[in-house]
Design a protein around this motif. Structure first.
Motif, PDB file in Angstrom:
ATOM      1  N   GLY A  22       0.850  -1.185   0.000  1.00  0.00           N
ATOM      2  CA  GLY A  22       0.000   0.000   0.000  1.00  0.00           C
ATOM      3  C   GLY A  22       0.884   1.232   0.000  1.00  0.00           C
ATOM      4  N   ASN A  49      -6.078   0.381   5.463  1.00  0.00           N
ATOM      5  CA  ASN A  49      -5.089  -0.681   5.564  1.00  0.00           C
ATOM      6  C   ASN A  49      -5.428  -1.574   6.754  1.00  0.00           C
ATOM      7  OD1 ASN A  49      -2.734  -2.219   6.119  1.00  0.00           O
ATOM      8  ND2 ASN A  49      -1.505  -0.710   5.043  1.00  0.00           N
ATOM      9  N   TYR A  54       0.845   2.903   8.099  1.00  0.00           N
ATOM     10  CA  TYR A  54       1.562   2.959   6.826  1.00  0.00           C
ATOM     11  C   TYR A  54       2.729   1.991   6.858  1.00  0.00           C
ATOM     12  CZ  TYR A  54      -0.923   7.348   6.110  1.00  0.00           C
ATOM     13  OH  TYR A  54      -1.893   8.293   5.964  1.00  0.00           O
TER      14      TYR A  54
END
Length: 95
Positions: A22, A49, A54
């Motif tokens: 991602g 997600n 992240y």
């Protein structure tokens, strides 16, 4: 695509896989992250997600190193974000 390539290379010793991360926090995506933080949208962005965060370049590098190692000799391409690409057999789209 990876499943088709793996089928074509089956028995040759060539392994085919793909890494589809991602959004990864890098210098290239710095403005995206800074903008999300400034607007207070960072939590919303990560909600897409499953890990709730992240990724980092080191994590992608570790995955790449694993996939090229002999420890991944039984790993085959099987994941896709789109259901129509996640079929068990190679196929050709026809009109």
């Amino acid at each position: 695509m990876c499943k088709t390539w793996q089928t074509n290379f089956n028995g040759t010793g060539v392994r085919v896989n793909a890494i589809c991360p991602g959004l990864i926090e890098t210098g290239m995506t710095k403005t995206i992250f800074e903008g999300a933080r400034a607007r207070g949208n960072e939590a919303r962005s990560v909600s897409f997600n499953p890990t709730g965060r992240y990724g980092h370049p080191e994590e992608i590098a570790a995955m790449a190193l694993f996939l090229v190692s002999d420890e991944a000799s039984y790993v085959t391409p099987s994941l896709s974000r789109r259901w129509w690409l996640d079929l068990d057999l190679p196929f050709v789209m026809r009109r």
